[in-house]
Design a protein around this motif. Sequence first.
Motif, PDB file in Angstrom:
ATOM      1  N   PRO A 326       3.788   8.062   9.287  1.00 33.47           N
ATOM      2  CA  PRO A 326       4.987   8.831   9.606  1.00 33.47           C
ATOM      3  C   PRO A 326       6.160   8.413   8.720  1.00 33.47           C
ATOM      4  O   PRO A 326       6.174   7.309   8.172  1.00 33.47           O
ATOM      5  N   THR A 327       7.146   9.285   8.577  1.00 32.78           N
ATOM      6  CA  THR A 327       8.307   8.944   7.752  1.00 32.78           C
ATOM      7  C   THR A 327       9.051   7.732   8.313  1.00 32.78           C
ATOM      8  O   THR A 327       9.731   7.025   7.562  1.00 32.78           O
ATOM      9  N   ARG A 328       8.926   7.477   9.607  1.00 35.48           N
ATOM     10  CA  ARG A 328       9.527   6.263  10.179  1.00 35.48           C
ATOM     11  C   ARG A 328       8.588   5.101   9.850  1.00 35.48           C
ATOM     12  O   ARG A 328       7.805   4.654  10.658  1.00 35.48           O
ATOM     13  N   MET A 329       8.733   4.611   8.651  1.00 37.48           N
ATOM     14  CA  MET A 329       7.818   3.621   8.095  1.00 37.48           C
ATOM     15  C   MET A 329       8.609   2.428   7.581  1.00 37.48           C
ATOM     16  O   MET A 329       9.723   2.591   7.063  1.00 37.48           O
ATOM     17  N   ASP A 330       8.029   1.264   7.674  1.00 38.02           N
ATOM     18  CA  ASP A 330       8.634   0.070   7.075  1.00 38.02           C
ATOM     19  C   ASP A 330       8.307   0.095   5.581  1.00 38.02           C
ATOM     20  O   ASP A 330       7.314  -0.468   5.128  1.00 38.02           O
ATOM     21  N   TYR A 331       9.154   0.776   4.808  1.00 38.97           N
ATOM     22  CA  TYR A 331       8.852   1.017   3.402  1.00 38.97           C
ATOM     23  C   TYR A 331       8.743  -0.269   2.572  1.00 38.97           C
ATOM     24  O   TYR A 331       7.780  -0.412   1.801  1.00 38.97           O
ATOM     25  N   PRO A 332       9.668  -1.214   2.679  1.00 38.06           N
ATOM     26  CA  PRO A 332       9.538  -2.413   1.838  1.00 38.06           C
ATOM     27  C   PRO A 332       8.235  -3.164   2.064  1.00 38.06           C
ATOM     28  O   PRO A 332       7.553  -3.564   1.112  1.00 38.06           O
ATOM     29  N   THR A 333       7.854  -3.359   3.335  1.00 40.70           N
ATOM     30  CA  THR A 333       6.626  -4.085   3.636  1.00 40.70           C
ATOM     31  C   THR A 333       5.396  -3.300   3.189  1.00 40.70           C
ATOM     32  O   THR A 333       4.436  -3.862   2.637  1.00 40.70           O
ATOM     33  N   THR A 334       5.414  -1.987   3.419  1.00 42.39           N
ATOM     34  CA  THR A 334       4.276  -1.150   3.027  1.00 42.39           C
ATOM     35  C   THR A 334       4.113  -1.136   1.514  1.00 42.39           C
ATOM     36  O   THR A 334       2.989  -1.253   0.990  1.00 42.39           O
ATOM     37  N   MET A 335       5.218  -0.998   0.792  1.00 39.10           N
ATOM     38  CA  MET A 335       5.150  -1.003  -0.669  1.00 39.10           C
ATOM     39  C   MET A 335       4.614  -2.333  -1.187  1.00 39.10           C
ATOM     40  O   MET A 335       3.809  -2.368  -2.126  1.00 39.10           O
ATOM     41  N   ALA A 336       5.033  -3.433  -0.576  1.00 41.88           N
ATOM     42  CA  ALA A 336       4.552  -4.751  -1.001  1.00 41.88           C
ATOM     43  C   ALA A 336       3.054  -4.883  -0.770  1.00 41.88           C
ATOM     44  O   ALA A 336       2.325  -5.419  -1.618  1.00 41.88           O
ATOM     45  N   ALA A 337       2.580  -4.390   0.379  1.00 37.76           N
ATOM     46  CA  ALA A 337       1.146  -4.487   0.694  1.00 37.76           C
ATOM     47  C   ALA A 337       0.316  -3.652  -0.278  1.00 37.76           C
ATOM     48  O   ALA A 337      -0.715  -4.111  -0.793  1.00 37.76           O
ATOM     49  N   VAL A 338       0.752  -2.423  -0.544  1.00 42.99           N
ATOM     50  CA  VAL A 338       0.014  -1.542  -1.461  1.00 42.99           C
ATOM     51  C   VAL A 338      -0.026  -2.154  -2.853  1.00 42.99           C
ATOM     52  O   VAL A 338      -1.082  -2.179  -3.509  1.00 42.99           O
ATOM     53  N   ARG A 339       1.101  -2.659  -3.309  1.00 44.49           N
ATOM     54  CA  ARG A 339       1.157  -3.256  -4.643  1.00 44.49           C
ATOM     55  C   ARG A 339       0.265  -4.489  -4.738  1.00 44.49           C
ATOM     56  O   ARG A 339      -0.480  -4.661  -5.711  1.00 44.49           O
ATOM     57  N   ALA A 340       0.312  -5.353  -3.727  1.00 46.39           N
ATOM     58  CA  ALA A 340      -0.477  -6.585  -3.766  1.00 46.39           C
ATOM     59  C   ALA A 340      -1.976  -6.300  -3.730  1.00 46.39           C
ATOM     60  O   ALA A 340      -2.750  -6.885  -4.495  1.00 46.39           O
ATOM     61  N   VAL A 341      -2.383  -5.382  -2.857  1.00 47.50           N
ATOM     62  CA  VAL A 341      -3.806  -5.065  -2.748  1.00 47.50           C
ATOM     63  C   VAL A 341      -4.308  -4.439  -4.049  1.00 47.50           C
ATOM     64  O   VAL A 341      -5.401  -4.764  -4.534  1.00 47.50           O
ATOM     65  N   ALA A 342      -3.520  -3.535  -4.639  1.00 51.13           N
ATOM     66  CA  ALA A 342      -3.921  -2.920  -5.905  1.00 51.13           C
ATOM     67  C   ALA A 342      -4.096  -3.967  -6.998  1.00 51.13           C
ATOM     68  O   ALA A 342      -5.023  -3.884  -7.822  1.00 51.13           O
ATOM     69  N   ALA A 343      -3.218  -4.965  -7.005  1.00 48.99           N
ATOM     70  CA  ALA A 343      -3.325  -6.028  -8.013  1.00 48.99           C
ATOM     71  C   ALA A 343      -4.626  -6.806  -7.860  1.00 48.99           C
ATOM     72  O   ALA A 343      -5.310  -7.111  -8.847  1.00 48.99           O
ATOM     73  N   TYR A 344      -4.987  -7.117  -6.612  1.00 49.96           N
ATOM     74  CA  TYR A 344      -6.230  -7.864  -6.389  1.00 49.96           C
ATOM     75  C   TYR A 344      -7.461  -7.017  -6.720  1.00 49.96           C
ATOM     76  O   TYR A 344      -8.442  -7.527  -7.252  1.00 49.96           O
ATOM     77  N   VAL A 345      -7.419  -5.719  -6.393  1.00 45.55           N
ATOM     78  CA  VAL A 345      -8.536  -4.842  -6.734  1.00 45.55           C
ATOM     79  C   VAL A 345      -8.691  -4.770  -8.257  1.00 45.55           C
ATOM     80  O   VAL A 345      -9.803  -4.833  -8.801  1.00 45.55           O
ATOM     81  N   SER A 346      -7.573  -4.664  -8.970  1.00 44.44           N
ATOM     82  CA  SER A 346      -7.615  -4.612 -10.430  1.00 44.44           C
ATOM     83  C   SER A 346      -8.258  -5.863 -11.003  1.00 44.44           C
ATOM     84  O   SER A 346      -9.069  -5.800 -11.925  1.00 44.44           O
ATOM     85  N   ARG A 347      -7.900  -7.023 -10.441  1.00 42.15           N
ATOM     86  CA  ARG A 347      -8.496  -8.266 -10.924  1.00 42.15           C
ATOM     87  C   ARG A 347      -9.992  -8.315 -10.622  1.00 42.15           C
ATOM     88  O   ARG A 347     -10.788  -8.796 -11.453  1.00 42.15           O
ATOM     89  N   SER A 348     -10.380  -7.823  -9.462  1.00 48.91           N
ATOM     90  CA  SER A 348     -11.795  -7.821  -9.090  1.00 48.91           C
ATOM     91  C   SER A 348     -12.610  -6.975 -10.065  1.00 48.91           C
ATOM     92  O   SER A 348     -13.694  -7.370 -10.509  1.00 48.91           O
ATOM     93  N   LEU A 349     -12.081  -5.815 -10.419  1.00 48.26           N
ATOM     94  CA  LEU A 349     -12.807  -4.922 -11.325  1.00 48.26           C
ATOM     95  C   LEU A 349     -12.755  -5.420 -12.751  1.00 48.26           C
ATOM     96  O   LEU A 349     -13.664  -5.190 -13.536  1.00 48.26           O
ATOM     97  N   GLY A 350     -11.650  -6.083 -13.081  1.00 45.00           N
ATOM     98  CA  GLY A 350     -11.508  -6.589 -14.447  1.00 45.00           C
ATOM     99  C   GLY A 350     -12.357  -7.798 -14.731  1.00 45.00           C
ATOM    100  O   GLY A 350     -12.613  -8.154 -15.879  1.00 45.00           O
ATOM    101  N   GLY A 351     -12.764  -8.479 -13.636  1.00 48.48           N
ATOM    102  CA  GLY A 351     -13.581  -9.665 -13.834  1.00 48.48           C
ATOM    103  C   GLY A 351     -14.982  -9.313 -14.240  1.00 48.48           C
ATOM    104  O   GLY A 351     -15.673 -10.099 -14.850  1.00 48.48           O
TER     105      GLY A 351
END
Length: 351
Positions: A326-351
Amino acid sequence: MSDGRRLQVLRAIVQDYVATSEPVGSKALLDRHQLGVSAATVRNDMAALEEEGLICAPHTSAGRIPTDAGYRLFVDQLSEVKPLSAPERAAIAEFLAGSVDLDDIVDRTVRLLASLTHQVAVMQYPSLTRSSVRHIELVPIGGPRLMVVLIVTTGRVEQRVVDVGRDLGDADGERLAFDLRGRLNALAAGRPFTEVARALAGLSEGFAVADREAVEAVTTALAELVVEEREERVVIAGTSNLARRSGDFPTSLRPVLEALEEHVVLLSLIDAMHDDPARPAMDASDLVSVRIGSELSHAGLVSTSVVSTGYGAGPDLVAGLGVLGPTRMDYPTTMAAVRAVAAYVSRSLGG
Protein backbone atom coordinates in the motif's frame (compact mmCIF):
# COMPACT_ATOMS: atom_id res chain seq x y z
CA MET A 1 6.33 29.43 5.58
CA SER A 2 9.89 28.31 4.81
CA ASP A 3 10.44 25.37 2.47
CA GLY A 4 12.59 23.71 5.11
CA ARG A 5 9.88 23.80 7.76
CA ARG A 6 7.22 22.73 5.27
CA LEU A 7 9.27 19.63 4.45
CA GLN A 8 9.83 18.98 8.15
CA VAL A 9 6.08 19.08 8.81
CA LEU A 10 5.35 16.88 5.78
CA ARG A 11 8.02 14.39 6.86
CA ALA A 12 6.51 14.23 10.35
CA ILE A 13 3.01 13.64 8.94
CA VAL A 14 4.26 10.84 6.67
CA GLN A 15 6.20 9.17 9.47
CA ASP A 16 3.29 9.35 11.93
CA TYR A 17 0.70 8.17 9.43
CA VAL A 18 2.88 5.23 8.32
CA ALA A 19 3.43 4.28 11.97
CA THR A 20 -0.14 4.65 13.24
CA SER A 21 -2.45 4.52 10.17
CA GLU A 22 -4.38 7.36 11.83
CA PRO A 23 -4.84 10.85 10.34
CA VAL A 24 -2.36 13.26 11.92
CA GLY A 25 -3.40 16.49 13.64
CA SER A 26 -1.36 19.51 14.67
CA LYS A 27 -1.45 18.58 18.37
CA ALA A 28 -0.04 15.11 17.65
CA LEU A 29 2.76 16.64 15.59
CA LEU A 30 3.72 18.95 18.44
CA ASP A 31 3.58 16.12 20.97
CA ARG A 32 5.69 13.70 18.92
CA HIS A 33 8.17 15.96 17.14
CA GLN A 34 10.48 18.77 18.15
CA LEU A 35 9.23 21.26 15.59
CA GLY A 36 10.14 24.35 17.64
CA VAL A 37 7.08 26.37 16.58
CA SER A 38 3.62 27.12 17.96
CA ALA A 39 0.44 25.16 17.34
CA ALA A 40 -0.90 28.03 15.22
CA THR A 41 2.20 27.91 13.03
CA VAL A 42 1.87 24.16 12.53
CA ARG A 43 -1.79 24.57 11.56
CA ASN A 44 -0.82 27.24 9.03
CA ASP A 45 1.88 24.96 7.64
CA MET A 46 -0.59 22.10 7.32
CA ALA A 47 -3.08 24.37 5.54
CA ALA A 48 -0.39 25.37 3.05
CA LEU A 49 0.59 21.72 2.48
CA GLU A 50 -3.05 20.86 1.87
CA GLU A 51 -3.41 23.71 -0.60
CA GLU A 52 -0.40 22.38 -2.48
CA GLY A 53 -2.04 18.93 -2.68
CA LEU A 54 0.57 17.23 -0.50
CA ILE A 55 -1.81 16.24 2.31
CA CYS A 56 -5.57 15.88 2.54
CA ALA A 57 -8.35 15.33 5.08
CA PRO A 58 -10.01 11.90 4.83
CA HIS A 59 -13.78 12.23 5.29
CA THR A 60 -14.56 14.53 8.21
CA SER A 61 -11.40 13.82 10.21
CA ALA A 62 -9.62 16.73 11.83
CA GLY A 63 -6.29 15.10 10.97
CA ARG A 64 -4.49 14.90 7.64
CA ILE A 65 -2.86 12.12 5.63
CA PRO A 66 -0.29 12.28 2.82
CA THR A 67 -1.42 12.23 -0.81
CA ASP A 68 0.50 10.43 -3.57
CA ALA A 69 2.20 13.77 -4.28
CA GLY A 70 3.11 14.09 -0.61
CA TYR A 71 4.68 10.64 -0.55
CA ARG A 72 6.53 11.45 -3.76
CA LEU A 73 8.02 14.64 -2.32
CA PHE A 74 8.93 12.78 0.87
CA VAL A 75 10.76 10.06 -1.10
CA ASP A 76 12.46 12.56 -3.40
CA GLN A 77 13.74 14.51 -0.41
CA LEU A 78 15.39 11.52 1.22
CA SER A 79 19.03 12.53 1.37
CA GLU A 80 20.13 8.90 1.52
CA VAL A 81 18.70 5.45 2.05
CA LYS A 82 19.56 4.37 5.56
CA PRO A 83 21.65 1.20 5.65
CA LEU A 84 20.39 -1.94 7.27
CA SER A 85 21.86 -2.86 10.64
CA ALA A 86 24.81 -5.25 10.85
CA PRO A 87 22.61 -8.10 12.19
CA GLU A 88 20.12 -7.56 9.34
CA ARG A 89 22.90 -7.65 6.73
CA ALA A 90 24.39 -10.76 8.31
CA ALA A 91 20.99 -12.47 8.29
CA ILE A 92 20.52 -11.71 4.58
CA ALA A 93 23.99 -12.99 3.72
CA GLU A 94 23.51 -16.19 5.72
CA PHE A 95 20.07 -16.90 4.27
CA LEU A 96 21.11 -16.43 0.64
CA ALA A 97 24.47 -18.17 1.12
CA GLY A 98 22.64 -21.46 1.54
CA SER A 99 21.26 -21.37 -2.02
CA VAL A 100 22.15 -24.40 -4.12
CA ASP A 101 21.12 -23.17 -7.60
CA LEU A 102 19.36 -20.34 -9.41
CA ASP A 103 15.86 -21.60 -8.62
CA ASP A 104 16.78 -21.73 -4.94
CA ILE A 105 18.26 -18.20 -5.07
CA VAL A 106 15.04 -16.82 -6.56
CA ASP A 107 12.82 -18.69 -4.10
CA ARG A 108 14.87 -17.61 -1.10
CA THR A 109 15.06 -14.01 -2.32
CA VAL A 110 11.32 -13.45 -2.64
CA ARG A 111 10.63 -15.10 0.70
CA LEU A 112 13.33 -13.02 2.36
CA LEU A 113 12.10 -9.74 0.84
CA ALA A 114 8.51 -10.46 1.83
CA SER A 115 9.64 -11.21 5.38
CA LEU A 116 11.86 -8.13 5.69
CA THR A 117 9.35 -5.63 4.28
CA HIS A 118 5.99 -7.25 5.13
CA GLN A 119 4.96 -6.55 1.53
CA VAL A 120 4.52 -8.61 -1.64
CA ALA A 121 7.93 -9.50 -3.09
CA VAL A 122 8.40 -9.87 -6.85
CA MET A 123 11.50 -11.17 -8.63
CA GLN A 124 12.20 -11.67 -12.30
CA TYR A 125 14.37 -14.57 -13.42
CA PRO A 126 17.57 -13.45 -15.16
CA SER A 127 16.74 -12.68 -18.78
CA LEU A 128 18.64 -14.71 -21.34
CA THR A 129 18.62 -11.74 -23.70
CA ARG A 130 20.76 -9.82 -21.17
CA SER A 131 23.04 -12.77 -20.37
CA SER A 132 26.48 -13.88 -21.43
CA VAL A 133 28.02 -17.32 -21.83
CA ARG A 134 30.15 -18.49 -18.92
CA HIS A 135 31.04 -21.98 -20.15
CA ILE A 136 29.97 -24.66 -22.63
CA GLU A 137 30.29 -28.31 -21.68
CA LEU A 138 29.90 -31.33 -23.96
CA VAL A 139 29.02 -34.64 -22.29
CA PRO A 140 28.88 -37.86 -24.38
CA ILE A 141 25.98 -39.96 -23.08
CA GLY A 142 26.29 -43.03 -25.26
CA GLY A 143 26.50 -43.76 -28.97
CA PRO A 144 25.96 -40.68 -31.15
CA ARG A 145 24.24 -38.71 -28.40
CA LEU A 146 25.92 -35.70 -26.84
CA MET A 147 24.53 -33.46 -24.10
CA VAL A 148 25.28 -29.79 -24.82
CA VAL A 149 25.31 -27.82 -21.57
CA LEU A 150 25.23 -24.02 -21.68
CA ILE A 151 26.18 -22.31 -18.40
CA VAL A 152 25.15 -18.65 -18.23
CA THR A 153 26.75 -15.82 -16.25
CA THR A 154 23.48 -15.36 -14.36
CA GLY A 155 23.52 -18.89 -13.00
CA ARG A 156 21.04 -20.35 -15.45
CA VAL A 157 21.91 -23.69 -17.01
CA GLU A 158 20.42 -24.72 -20.35
CA GLN A 159 20.96 -28.13 -21.91
CA ARG A 160 20.02 -30.08 -24.98
CA VAL A 161 20.72 -33.63 -26.18
CA VAL A 162 22.04 -33.76 -29.75
CA ASP A 163 22.48 -36.66 -32.15
CA VAL A 164 25.80 -35.90 -33.84
CA GLY A 165 25.51 -38.76 -36.37
CA ARG A 166 28.55 -40.74 -35.23
CA ASP A 167 29.69 -42.82 -32.27
CA LEU A 168 31.60 -40.75 -29.74
CA GLY A 169 32.68 -43.69 -27.58
CA ASP A 170 35.94 -44.41 -29.41
CA ALA A 171 39.22 -42.50 -29.23
CA ASP A 172 38.37 -40.36 -32.26
CA GLY A 173 35.02 -39.43 -30.75
CA GLU A 174 36.60 -38.46 -27.44
CA ARG A 175 39.21 -36.39 -29.28
CA LEU A 176 36.51 -34.60 -31.26
CA ALA A 177 34.46 -33.78 -28.16
CA PHE A 178 37.55 -32.47 -26.36
CA ASP A 179 38.69 -30.35 -29.30
CA LEU A 180 35.21 -28.98 -30.01
CA ARG A 181 34.66 -28.07 -26.35
CA GLY A 182 37.87 -26.03 -26.32
CA ARG A 183 37.09 -24.17 -29.54
CA LEU A 184 33.51 -23.43 -28.49
CA ASN A 185 34.60 -21.87 -25.22
CA ALA A 186 37.36 -19.90 -26.90
CA LEU A 187 34.79 -18.36 -29.26
CA ALA A 188 31.76 -17.99 -26.98
CA ALA A 189 32.83 -17.64 -23.33
CA GLY A 190 32.25 -14.10 -22.10
CA ARG A 191 30.18 -13.10 -25.11
CA PRO A 192 26.59 -11.83 -24.78
CA PHE A 193 23.95 -14.11 -26.23
CA THR A 194 23.25 -11.66 -29.03
CA GLU A 195 26.75 -12.31 -30.44
CA VAL A 196 27.18 -16.05 -29.88
CA ALA A 197 25.40 -17.41 -32.96
CA ARG A 198 27.43 -15.10 -35.20
CA ALA A 199 30.69 -16.05 -33.46
CA LEU A 200 30.04 -19.76 -34.03
CA ALA A 201 29.09 -19.43 -37.69
CA GLY A 202 31.49 -21.33 -39.91
CA LEU A 203 33.21 -23.12 -37.02
CA SER A 204 32.80 -26.51 -38.70
CA GLU A 205 35.02 -25.45 -41.60
CA GLY A 206 38.03 -25.65 -39.27
CA PHE A 207 37.47 -29.36 -38.67
CA ALA A 208 38.14 -32.43 -40.77
CA VAL A 209 35.43 -33.21 -43.30
CA ALA A 210 34.45 -36.37 -41.40
CA ASP A 211 33.81 -34.30 -38.24
CA ARG A 212 31.88 -31.43 -39.76
CA GLU A 213 28.42 -32.97 -39.49
CA ALA A 214 28.88 -33.49 -35.75
CA VAL A 215 30.24 -29.96 -35.26
CA GLU A 216 27.34 -28.43 -37.17
CA ALA A 217 24.83 -30.39 -35.07
CA VAL A 218 26.35 -28.95 -31.88
CA THR A 219 26.66 -25.36 -33.12
CA THR A 220 23.09 -25.46 -34.43
CA ALA A 221 21.85 -26.61 -31.02
CA LEU A 222 23.79 -23.82 -29.31
CA ALA A 223 22.49 -21.21 -31.75
CA GLU A 224 18.94 -22.32 -31.02
CA LEU A 225 19.56 -22.13 -27.29
CA VAL A 226 20.84 -18.56 -27.39
CA VAL A 227 18.29 -17.11 -29.83
CA GLU A 228 15.23 -19.10 -28.82
CA GLU A 229 12.56 -16.79 -27.45
CA ARG A 230 11.46 -17.56 -23.93
CA GLU A 231 8.69 -16.17 -21.83
CA GLU A 232 10.15 -14.09 -19.01
CA ARG A 233 9.47 -15.63 -15.62
CA VAL A 234 8.56 -13.91 -12.38
CA VAL A 235 8.04 -15.29 -8.89
CA ILE A 236 6.09 -13.66 -6.07
CA ALA A 237 5.81 -14.24 -2.33
CA GLY A 238 4.01 -12.60 0.57
CA THR A 239 0.62 -12.00 -1.02
CA SER A 240 -0.95 -12.75 2.36
CA ASN A 241 0.75 -9.60 3.68
CA LEU A 242 -1.81 -7.57 1.73
CA ALA A 243 -4.65 -9.10 3.74
CA ARG A 244 -3.05 -7.82 6.92
CA ARG A 245 -3.13 -4.31 5.46
CA SER A 246 -6.63 -4.46 3.96
CA GLY A 247 -7.57 -1.21 5.71
CA ASP A 248 -5.08 0.62 3.49
CA PHE A 249 -7.09 -0.14 0.38
CA PRO A 250 -10.10 2.17 -0.02
CA THR A 251 -12.46 -0.28 -1.70
CA SER A 252 -11.18 -3.86 -1.72
CA LEU A 253 -8.10 -5.96 -2.36
CA ARG A 254 -9.62 -7.59 -5.41
CA PRO A 255 -8.17 -5.21 -8.08
CA VAL A 256 -4.71 -5.57 -6.56
CA LEU A 257 -4.89 -9.35 -6.40
CA GLU A 258 -6.18 -9.55 -9.96
CA ALA A 259 -3.30 -7.38 -11.15
CA LEU A 260 -0.79 -9.63 -9.37
CA GLU A 261 -2.17 -12.62 -11.27
CA GLU A 262 -1.32 -11.02 -14.61
CA HIS A 263 2.14 -12.05 -15.75
CA VAL A 264 2.62 -9.02 -18.01
CA VAL A 265 1.70 -6.63 -15.20
CA LEU A 266 4.26 -8.18 -12.86
CA LEU A 267 6.98 -7.84 -15.46
CA SER A 268 6.11 -4.21 -16.14
CA LEU A 269 6.31 -3.40 -12.43
CA ILE A 270 9.97 -4.37 -12.20
CA ASP A 271 11.12 -3.84 -15.80
CA ALA A 272 10.54 -0.10 -16.10
CA MET A 273 13.55 1.01 -14.10
CA HIS A 274 16.33 -1.33 -15.21
CA ASP A 275 15.32 -1.16 -18.90
CA ASP A 276 15.59 2.64 -18.93
CA PRO A 277 18.28 3.60 -21.50
CA ALA A 278 18.86 6.84 -19.57
CA ARG A 279 19.84 4.90 -16.44
CA PRO A 280 23.27 6.05 -15.32
CA ALA A 281 26.08 3.53 -15.30
CA MET A 282 26.29 2.35 -11.71
CA ASP A 283 26.04 -0.82 -9.72
CA ALA A 284 22.61 -2.41 -9.71
CA SER A 285 22.37 -1.96 -5.95
CA ASP A 286 22.93 1.82 -6.16
CA LEU A 287 19.66 2.75 -7.84
CA VAL A 288 16.22 2.12 -6.39
CA SER A 289 13.05 3.10 -8.23
CA VAL A 290 9.91 4.11 -6.32
CA ARG A 291 6.57 4.44 -8.10
CA ILE A 292 3.64 5.63 -6.05
CA GLY A 293 -0.10 5.20 -6.61
CA SER A 294 -1.17 7.02 -9.74
CA GLU A 295 2.37 6.72 -11.17
CA LEU A 296 1.66 3.04 -11.81
CA SER A 297 0.04 2.46 -15.19
CA HIS A 298 -2.34 -0.29 -14.07
CA ALA A 299 -5.72 0.91 -12.78
CA GLY A 300 -5.94 -1.87 -10.22
CA LEU A 301 -2.76 -0.68 -8.52
CA VAL A 302 -3.58 2.98 -7.87
CA SER A 303 -3.64 2.36 -4.12
CA THR A 304 -0.21 0.70 -4.11
CA SER A 305 3.45 1.59 -4.42
CA VAL A 306 6.31 -0.38 -5.94
CA VAL A 307 9.92 -0.21 -4.82
CA SER A 308 12.24 -1.97 -7.28
CA THR A 309 15.78 -2.25 -8.50
CA GLY A 310 17.84 -4.27 -10.93
CA TYR A 311 20.38 -6.92 -10.11
CA GLY A 312 23.38 -8.28 -11.92
CA ALA A 313 27.15 -7.90 -12.02
CA GLY A 314 28.14 -4.24 -11.85
CA PRO A 315 26.28 -2.11 -14.42
CA ASP A 316 25.16 -5.20 -16.36
CA LEU A 317 21.65 -5.70 -15.04
CA VAL A 318 20.02 -8.99 -16.00
CA ALA A 319 16.62 -8.66 -14.30
CA GLY A 320 14.73 -6.86 -11.54
CA LEU A 321 13.28 -7.43 -8.13
CA GLY A 322 11.18 -5.40 -5.74
CA VAL A 323 8.17 -5.19 -3.48
CA LEU A 324 4.60 -4.00 -3.82
CA GLY A 325 2.46 -2.74 -0.96
CA PRO A 326 0.00 0.00 0.00
CA THR A 327 1.07 3.62 -0.45
CA ARG A 328 1.20 3.85 3.35
CA MET A 329 4.62 2.26 3.32
CA ASP A 330 7.81 2.72 5.30
CA TYR A 331 9.72 3.88 2.22
CA PRO A 332 13.22 4.36 3.72
CA THR A 333 13.27 0.90 5.31
CA THR A 334 11.73 -0.78 2.26
CA MET A 335 14.19 0.90 -0.10
CA ALA A 336 17.11 -0.18 2.10
CA ALA A 337 15.89 -3.80 2.16
CA VAL A 338 15.38 -3.96 -1.62
CA ARG A 339 18.78 -2.43 -2.28
CA ALA A 340 20.59 -4.71 0.18
CA VAL A 341 18.96 -7.90 -1.06
CA ALA A 342 19.67 -6.99 -4.70
CA ALA A 343 23.33 -6.43 -3.82
CA TYR A 344 23.62 -9.87 -2.23
CA VAL A 345 21.84 -11.55 -5.15
CA SER A 346 24.24 -9.82 -7.56
CA ARG A 347 27.21 -11.12 -5.60
CA SER A 348 25.76 -14.63 -5.54
CA LEU A 349 25.33 -14.67 -9.32
CA GLY A 350 28.65 -12.99 -9.93
CA GLY A 351 30.50 -15.60 -7.94
